[in-house]
Scaffold this motif. Sequence first.
Motif, PDB file in Angstrom:
ATOM      1  N   PHE A   1       0.860  -1.023  -0.005  1.00  0.00           N
ATOM      2  CA  PHE A   1      -0.159  -0.040   0.149  1.00  0.00           C
ATOM      3  C   PHE A   1       0.927   1.379  -0.073  1.00  0.00           C
ATOM      4  N   LYS A   2       1.799   1.221   0.710  1.00  0.00           N
ATOM      5  CA  LYS A   2       2.851   2.293   0.855  1.00  0.00           C
ATOM      6  C   LYS A   2       3.465   2.573  -0.604  1.00  0.00           C
ATOM      7  N   ALA A   3       3.850   1.365  -1.237  1.00  0.00           N
ATOM      8  CA  ALA A   3       4.456   1.540  -2.406  1.00  0.00           C
ATOM      9  C   ALA A   3       3.509   2.171  -3.789  1.00  0.00           C
ATOM     10  N   ALA A   4       2.244   1.668  -3.447  1.00  0.00           N
ATOM     11  CA  ALA A   4       1.408   2.102  -4.381  1.00  0.00           C
ATOM     12  C   ALA A   4       1.005   3.560  -4.157  1.00  0.00           C
ATOM     13  N   ALA A   5       0.783   4.184  -3.039  1.00  0.00           N
ATOM     14  CA  ALA A   5       0.699   5.394  -2.743  1.00  0.00           C
ATOM     15  C   ALA A   5       1.998   6.306  -3.374  1.00  0.00           C
ATOM     16  N   LEU A   6       3.003   6.037  -3.085  1.00  0.00           N
ATOM     17  CA  LEU A   6       4.381   6.593  -3.542  1.00  0.00           C
ATOM     18  C   LEU A   6       4.392   6.634  -5.191  1.00  0.00           C
ATOM     19  N   THR A   7       4.006   5.377  -5.810  1.00  0.00           N
ATOM     20  CA  THR A   7       3.863   5.096  -7.184  1.00  0.00           C
ATOM     21  C   THR A   7       2.832   5.847  -7.919  1.00  0.00           C
ATOM     22  N   PHE A   8       1.563   6.048  -7.331  1.00  0.00           N
ATOM     23  CA  PHE A   8       0.634   7.017  -7.671  1.00  0.00           C
ATOM     24  C   PHE A   8       0.883   8.338  -7.638  1.00  0.00           C
ATOM     25  N   GLY A   9       1.732   8.944  -6.622  1.00  0.00           N
ATOM     26  CA  GLY A   9       2.635  10.202  -6.506  1.00  0.00           C
ATOM     27  C   GLY A   9       3.564  10.399  -7.556  1.00  0.00           C
ATOM     28  N   GLN A  10       4.234   9.219  -7.689  1.00  0.00           N
ATOM     29  CA  GLN A  10       5.074   9.326  -9.056  1.00  0.00           C
ATOM     30  C   GLN A  10       4.534   9.773 -10.500  1.00  0.00           C
ATOM     31  N   LEU A  11       3.655   8.998 -10.682  1.00  0.00           N
ATOM     32  CA  LEU A  11       2.835   9.170 -11.895  1.00  0.00           C
ATOM     33  C   LEU A  11       2.394  10.766 -11.969  1.00  0.00           C
ATOM     34  N   LEU A  12       1.645  11.039 -10.986  1.00  0.00           N
ATOM     35  CA  LEU A  12       1.108  12.221 -10.855  1.00  0.00           C
ATOM     36  C   LEU A  12       2.237  13.313 -11.160  1.00  0.00           C
ATOM     37  N   LEU A  13       3.442  13.336 -10.617  1.00  0.00           N
ATOM     38  CA  LEU A  13       4.491  14.140 -11.218  1.00  0.00           C
ATOM     39  C   LEU A  13       4.860  14.178 -12.655  1.00  0.00           C
ATOM     40  N   TYR A  14       5.103  12.743 -12.897  1.00  0.00           N
ATOM     41  CA  TYR A  14       5.360  12.704 -14.445  1.00  0.00           C
ATOM     42  C   TYR A  14       4.320  13.310 -15.458  1.00  0.00           C
ATOM     43  N   TYR A  15       3.147  13.054 -15.088  1.00  0.00           N
ATOM     44  CA  TYR A  15       2.056  13.667 -15.955  1.00  0.00           C
ATOM     45  C   TYR A  15       1.821  15.031 -15.984  1.00  0.00           C
ATOM     46  N   SER A  16       2.516  15.801 -14.791  1.00  0.00           N
ATOM     47  CA  SER A  16       2.062  17.019 -14.790  1.00  0.00           C
ATOM     48  C   SER A  16       3.528  17.974 -15.424  1.00  0.00           C
ATOM     49  N   VAL A  17       4.350  17.228 -15.983  1.00  0.00           N
ATOM     50  CA  VAL A  17       5.519  18.071 -16.643  1.00  0.00           C
ATOM     51  C   VAL A  17       4.956  18.927 -17.776  1.00  0.00           C
ATOM     52  N   PRO A  18       4.430  18.552 -18.667  1.00  0.00           N
ATOM     53  CA  PRO A  18       4.076  19.530 -19.844  1.00  0.00           C
ATOM     54  C   PRO A  18       3.183  20.723 -19.178  1.00  0.00           C
ATOM     55  N   TYR A  19       2.537  20.500 -18.090  1.00  0.00           N
ATOM     56  CA  TYR A  19       1.632  21.721 -17.784  1.00  0.00           C
ATOM     57  C   TYR A  19       3.103  22.866 -17.545  1.00  0.00           C
ATOM     58  N   PHE A  20       3.872  22.719 -16.612  1.00  0.00           N
ATOM     59  CA  PHE A  20       5.103  23.553 -16.246  1.00  0.00           C
ATOM     60  C   PHE A  20       5.799  24.090 -17.469  1.00  0.00           C
ATOM     61  N   VAL A  21       5.902  23.176 -18.515  1.00  0.00           N
ATOM     62  CA  VAL A  21       6.606  23.704 -19.783  1.00  0.00           C
ATOM     63  C   VAL A  21       5.872  24.431 -20.483  1.00  0.00           C
ATOM     64  N   LEU A  22       4.413  24.200 -20.634  1.00  0.00           N
ATOM     65  CA  LEU A  22       3.605  25.381 -21.167  1.00  0.00           C
ATOM     66  C   LEU A  22       3.579  26.630 -20.403  1.00  0.00           C
ATOM     67  N   ARG A  23       3.841  26.746 -18.852  1.00  0.00           N
ATOM     68  CA  ARG A  23       3.689  27.961 -18.282  1.00  0.00           C
ATOM     69  C   ARG A  23       4.782  28.777 -18.598  1.00  0.00           C
ATOM     70  N   SER A  24       5.953  27.913 -18.710  1.00  0.00           N
ATOM     71  CA  SER A  24       7.026  28.552 -19.180  1.00  0.00           C
ATOM     72  C   SER A  24       7.225  29.472 -20.404  1.00  0.00           C
ATOM     73  N   PHE A  25       6.153  29.235 -21.081  1.00  0.00           N
ATOM     74  CA  PHE A  25       5.961  29.960 -22.357  1.00  0.00           C
ATOM     75  C   PHE A  25       5.083  31.109 -22.271  1.00  0.00           C
ATOM     76  N   GLY A  26       4.562  31.293 -21.107  1.00  0.00           N
ATOM     77  CA  GLY A  26       3.612  32.452 -20.810  1.00  0.00           C
ATOM     78  C   GLY A  26       2.312  32.137 -21.161  1.00  0.00           C
ATOM     79  N   ILE A  27       1.750  30.380 -21.210  1.00  0.00           N
ATOM     80  CA  ILE A  27       0.493  30.173 -21.581  1.00  0.00           C
ATOM     81  C   ILE A  27      -0.257  29.794 -19.939  1.00  0.00           C
ATOM     82  N   PHE A  28      -0.899  30.660 -19.659  1.00  0.00           N
ATOM     83  CA  PHE A  28      -1.674  30.733 -18.359  1.00  0.00           C
ATOM     84  C   PHE A  28      -2.993  30.226 -18.343  1.00  0.00           C
ATOM     85  N   HIS A  29      -3.688  30.125 -19.281  1.00  0.00           N
ATOM     86  CA  HIS A  29      -5.066  29.834 -19.346  1.00  0.00           C
ATOM     87  C   HIS A  29      -5.314  28.246 -19.392  1.00  0.00           C
TER      88      HIS A  29
END
Length: 344
Positions: free
Chosen positions: A230-258
């Motif tokens: 269960f601990k490993a599952a929670a960590l893995t779920f968090g790991q995937l959320l971090l990975y899936y969020s990468v393009p959001y921060f890339v888009l924000r770096s180009f001033g895309i805030f909407h």
Amino acid sequence: MSRGNKIAAFTMVLLGVGIFAFEMRTVNVHAAIHTLATMNLWWLLLALLVMICSWVVESFVVRMFVEHDGERLSFKAAFRVPLIEQLFNNITPFASGGQPAQLVALMQAGVEGGRASSVLLMKFIVYQFMVLINFVLTLVIGFNQVASKFGPLALLIVFGFVIHVTVIVGLLLVMYYYSFTKKLVSWFVHVAGWFVSAERQRRLQAKMDEKIDTFYAESLHLKQAKAKVFKAAALTFGQLLLYYSVPYFVLRSFGIFHVSLVDVMVMHVMIVMIVSLFPIPGGTGGAEYSFKTLFASFVPGPAQLVLAMLLWRFLTYYLGMLLGGIALAVTPDRMYLTERKKME
């Protein structure tokens, strides 16, 4: 790293450069330079940190599963494992080289081969379940939105979902219906025997029996270590959320805030699911096309879209290859005993 793997890595880099050059053919060079000069590097740095953090979290999962009877891996040795996994996942079709490479990395750190295989199998099971949960959530939240952008290609997403569900069902069958699963697989091998030689059928049957027996034995360990799972599952779920969020921060770096973080993560999950169906290492070609198709409506200009695609691809693909190559050259720390175990 073998000569063949070096050639594969070099080929994938060349292919990536070729794709980027092809995409840049219609982009105004001055517009691209202006876009790079005005982008917010802090958001890009945050995207980099998020990507690295996802590997750090994965290394905690590795340490957790390896830890046994007072024996532990150092963070350095554990962190080396996901980086080497990234390298070999990214240069082999269907990411088939990641598991063997992780096995070697753990054995180099002093983990006995059978135990290392057990650790990786448990890690794989947990990862597959968390991928499926993430994918089901994104289907519920945003499949209609993605389907409207992809059109007929949305069928690839459904196909990817079916494959992942099939894998999970297979794992559950072995865990809870061992005898039935062996009979079922034996029947499929028998059918396959209609098209192959008797000797090849015999080898296939022996191989499948061995894999089922091994997985069943490890599934018993999983059932006994529920808290750790269960601990490993929670960590893995968090790991995937971090990975899936990468393009959001890339888009924000180009001033895309909407853009919405949830919307971007949903689309990234879909891209990853589609890429997993391509036999080309890293889904090269399909990944770039999927990114452009899904994010075109968010990005106002072609220069921003192509550069965002390049930075996203570097962070989620080529960076792993680069750091994995460095990790290969690093000598790992050996497993050690905790202070409590030394006193016993």
